[in-house]
Motif scaffolding. Sequence first.
Motif, PDB file in Angstrom:
ATOM      1  N   GLN A  93     -13.348 -20.240   3.574  1.00 60.72           N
ATOM      2  CA  GLN A  93     -12.586 -19.314   2.728  1.00 60.72           C
ATOM      3  C   GLN A  93     -11.106 -19.207   3.115  1.00 60.72           C
ATOM      4  O   GLN A  93     -10.364 -18.480   2.458  1.00 60.72           O
ATOM      5  N   LEU A  94     -10.690 -19.919   4.146  1.00 59.60           N
ATOM      6  CA  LEU A  94      -9.286 -19.865   4.548  1.00 59.60           C
ATOM      7  C   LEU A  94      -8.484 -20.951   3.847  1.00 59.60           C
ATOM      8  O   LEU A  94      -8.935 -22.098   3.725  1.00 59.60           O
ATOM      9  N   ASP A  95      -7.296 -20.594   3.378  1.00 53.88           N
ATOM     10  CA  ASP A  95      -6.397 -21.552   2.730  1.00 53.88           C
ATOM     11  C   ASP A  95      -5.284 -21.889   3.719  1.00 53.88           C
ATOM     12  O   ASP A  95      -4.296 -21.162   3.832  1.00 53.88           O
ATOM     13  N   ASN A  96      -5.451 -22.987   4.430  1.00 57.57           N
ATOM     14  CA  ASN A  96      -4.481 -23.382   5.452  1.00 57.57           C
ATOM     15  C   ASN A  96      -3.379 -24.285   4.915  1.00 57.57           C
ATOM     16  O   ASN A  96      -2.501 -24.700   5.680  1.00 57.57           O
ATOM     17  N   THR A  97      -3.415 -24.590   3.613  1.00 53.73           N
ATOM     18  CA  THR A  97      -2.393 -25.465   3.030  1.00 53.73           C
ATOM     19  C   THR A  97      -1.562 -24.747   1.968  1.00 53.73           C
ATOM     20  O   THR A  97      -0.814 -25.397   1.233  1.00 53.73           O
ATOM     21  N   HIS A  98      -1.689 -23.440   1.874  1.00 54.67           N
ATOM     22  CA  HIS A  98      -0.952 -22.678   0.870  1.00 54.67           C
ATOM     23  C   HIS A  98       0.549 -22.838   1.087  1.00 54.67           C
ATOM     24  O   HIS A  98       1.022 -22.854   2.234  1.00 54.67           O
ATOM     25  N   PHE A  99       1.301 -22.953  -0.006  1.00 56.83           N
ATOM     26  CA  PHE A  99       2.740 -23.202   0.097  1.00 56.83           C
ATOM     27  C   PHE A  99       3.482 -22.089   0.839  1.00 56.83           C
ATOM     28  O   PHE A  99       4.543 -22.315   1.433  1.00 56.83           O
ATOM     29  N   VAL A 104       4.783 -16.839   5.508  1.00 63.13           N
ATOM     30  CA  VAL A 104       3.953 -15.704   5.908  1.00 63.13           C
ATOM     31  C   VAL A 104       3.925 -15.572   7.425  1.00 63.13           C
ATOM     32  O   VAL A 104       4.069 -14.471   7.973  1.00 63.13           O
ATOM     33  N   GLU A 105       3.770 -16.688   8.113  1.00 64.46           N
ATOM     34  CA  GLU A 105       3.743 -16.668   9.577  1.00 64.46           C
ATOM     35  C   GLU A 105       5.102 -16.264  10.142  1.00 64.46           C
ATOM     36  O   GLU A 105       5.188 -15.553  11.153  1.00 64.46           O
ATOM     37  N   GLU A 106       6.167 -16.712   9.492  1.00 69.26           N
ATOM     38  CA  GLU A 106       7.520 -16.339   9.928  1.00 69.26           C
ATOM     39  C   GLU A 106       7.738 -14.835   9.797  1.00 69.26           C
ATOM     40  O   GLU A 106       8.274 -14.177  10.714  1.00 69.26           O
ATOM     41  N   ILE A 107       7.313 -14.262   8.675  1.00 71.00           N
ATOM     42  CA  ILE A 107       7.449 -12.820   8.462  1.00 71.00           C
ATOM     43  C   ILE A 107       6.658 -12.054   9.518  1.00 71.00           C
ATOM     44  O   ILE A 107       7.147 -11.084  10.100  1.00 71.00           O
ATOM     45  N   LEU A 108       5.432 -12.498   9.780  1.00 69.19           N
ATOM     46  CA  LEU A 108       4.593 -11.826  10.776  1.00 69.19           C
ATOM     47  C   LEU A 108       5.265 -11.843  12.148  1.00 69.19           C
ATOM     48  O   LEU A 108       5.260 -10.824  12.856  1.00 69.19           O
ATOM     49  N   LEU A 124      -2.335 -13.975  11.176  1.00 65.97           N
ATOM     50  CA  LEU A 124      -2.494 -13.690   9.751  1.00 65.97           C
ATOM     51  C   LEU A 124      -3.032 -14.926   9.043  1.00 65.97           C
ATOM     52  O   LEU A 124      -2.456 -16.006   9.137  1.00 65.97           O
ATOM     53  N   SER A 125      -4.141 -14.758   8.335  1.00 67.86           N
ATOM     54  CA  SER A 125      -4.767 -15.856   7.611  1.00 67.86           C
ATOM     55  C   SER A 125      -4.742 -15.577   6.115  1.00 67.86           C
ATOM     56  O   SER A 125      -4.778 -14.426   5.682  1.00 67.86           O
ATOM     57  N   ILE A 126      -4.696 -16.655   5.336  1.00 64.75           N
ATOM     58  CA  ILE A 126      -4.700 -16.550   3.883  1.00 64.75           C
ATOM     59  C   ILE A 126      -6.110 -16.856   3.374  1.00 64.75           C
ATOM     60  O   ILE A 126      -6.681 -17.893   3.704  1.00 64.75           O
ATOM     61  N   LEU A 127      -6.663 -15.930   2.600  1.00 66.04           N
ATOM     62  CA  LEU A 127      -8.008 -16.093   2.048  1.00 66.04           C
ATOM     63  C   LEU A 127      -7.941 -16.624   0.613  1.00 66.04           C
ATOM     64  O   LEU A 127      -7.103 -16.187  -0.177  1.00 66.04           O
ATOM     65  N   ILE A 144      -4.638 -11.903   4.107  1.00 67.50           N
ATOM     66  CA  ILE A 144      -3.959 -11.676   2.837  1.00 67.50           C
ATOM     67  C   ILE A 144      -4.512 -12.692   1.841  1.00 67.50           C
ATOM     68  O   ILE A 144      -4.770 -13.847   2.205  1.00 67.50           O
ATOM     69  N   THR A 145      -4.755 -12.279   0.619  1.00 69.82           N
ATOM     70  CA  THR A 145      -5.392 -13.176  -0.349  1.00 69.82           C
ATOM     71  C   THR A 145      -4.366 -13.976  -1.138  1.00 69.82           C
ATOM     72  O   THR A 145      -3.198 -13.582  -1.274  1.00 69.82           O
ATOM     73  N   THR A 146      -4.829 -15.097  -1.670  1.00 68.88           N
ATOM     74  CA  THR A 146      -3.959 -15.905  -2.529  1.00 68.88           C
ATOM     75  C   THR A 146      -3.598 -15.115  -3.783  1.00 68.88           C
ATOM     76  O   THR A 146      -2.503 -15.280  -4.335  1.00 68.88           O
ATOM     77  N   GLY A 147      -4.514 -14.251  -4.228  1.00 69.61           N
ATOM     78  CA  GLY A 147      -4.224 -13.412  -5.395  1.00 69.61           C
ATOM     79  C   GLY A 147      -3.060 -12.478  -5.143  1.00 69.61           C
ATOM     80  O   GLY A 147      -2.219 -12.253  -6.025  1.00 69.61           O
ATOM     81  N   LEU A 148      -2.971 -11.918  -3.942  1.00 67.33           N
ATOM     82  CA  LEU A 148      -1.861 -11.033  -3.616  1.00 67.33           C
ATOM     83  C   LEU A 148      -0.557 -11.826  -3.523  1.00 67.33           C
ATOM     84  O   LEU A 148       0.492 -11.359  -3.983  1.00 67.33           O
ATOM     85  N   LEU A 149      -0.613 -13.017  -2.940  1.00 63.76           N
ATOM     86  CA  LEU A 149       0.595 -13.847  -2.834  1.00 63.76           C
ATOM     87  C   LEU A 149       1.133 -14.206  -4.218  1.00 63.76           C
ATOM     88  O   LEU A 149       2.341 -14.316  -4.415  1.00 63.76           O
ATOM     89  N   ASP A 150       0.235 -14.373  -5.185  1.00 68.84           N
ATOM     90  CA  ASP A 150       0.664 -14.633  -6.564  1.00 68.84           C
ATOM     91  C   ASP A 150       1.221 -13.376  -7.223  1.00 68.84           C
ATOM     92  O   ASP A 150       2.019 -13.463  -8.170  1.00 68.84           O
ATOM     93  N   PHE A 151       0.803 -12.217  -6.734  1.00 69.78           N
ATOM     94  CA  PHE A 151       1.158 -10.936  -7.347  1.00 69.78           C
ATOM     95  C   PHE A 151       2.549 -10.454  -6.931  1.00 69.78           C
ATOM     96  O   PHE A 151       3.250  -9.815  -7.721  1.00 69.78           O
TER      97      PHE A 151
END
Length: 278
Positions: A93-99, A104-108, A124-127, A144-151
């Motif tokens: 369920q982890l998206d390790n290739t998200h653009f 996200v890691e830099e912000i964290l 921080l992992s992307i679901l 954090i979900t991919t849906g939230l990143l799109d939002f």
Amino acid sequence: MKPTLSTLLVILLFKWSGAQELPLDKLDEAIAVYTSKVEDAALLNNCGHAFDGPAFLLKQAENNWLDFALYISSNSKSSIGREIYSRYVLLGQLDNTHFAREKVEEILQEISKNVSRKGVNYKLSILKSDEINAFATLGGYLYITTGLLDFVDSYDELAFIIGHEVAHEDRLHTQRKVTKLTLSTDLGDMTRMDGFAEIASKINRTLAPPFDQIDEYEADKVGFELAKAAGYNVNRFADFFKKLERYEKQDLLRKLTSTHPFAEHRKNCIHSYIDNNR
């Protein structure tokens, strides 16, 4: 010591929760911390719901008791967090290739420089999920979900959200929830569940809205400060709530049963923090 309203409220809450009484010296300490929060409760009168001020006071009393009720070591917290993380890995369920992963890691990294509790290694992992959601688990594991990143519409908005989740760990919100849960169940059982969604569901059934909405207000405030200190634009921090507000219906039943405050009230609080920082 002469009984005060604060003292009576604390004692009443302990009896209401069925908890064991604290030693007198610890009770005095808990009351001192509790009463120091009274002024903070008044801040919610300017931006929250009418129920939030009284809920704030009761929540602080509960927090003080939970901090003394059960000690969870750093190793135990990390172990639980790793177990939940491992299940997400196992389920793919982890998206390790998200653009946005690198950003996200830099912000964290920038936000975690200013936390009050040092020694926590945040991850921080992307679901992979269309759900608009973010949450924290024990040991500094954030999701954090991919849906939230799109939002979200900006990295400033995203920085506030990440700051909010970091704040849940930094201010011991997740630990207290687990403490409360372990008073009624076996801690080991949690790590054998299918995922955090089930854990979160059980925690929310164990806790008592709307008092736990106060954690969300505090995480918003601390997240605001963390993202601001990292150099992000505070004028974009309320954007998330402005969008959620469009889909939200407000009524008393929702207020009393929800684990989160209304988006409108959270937005108003962010605006008040901006005004106070001018």
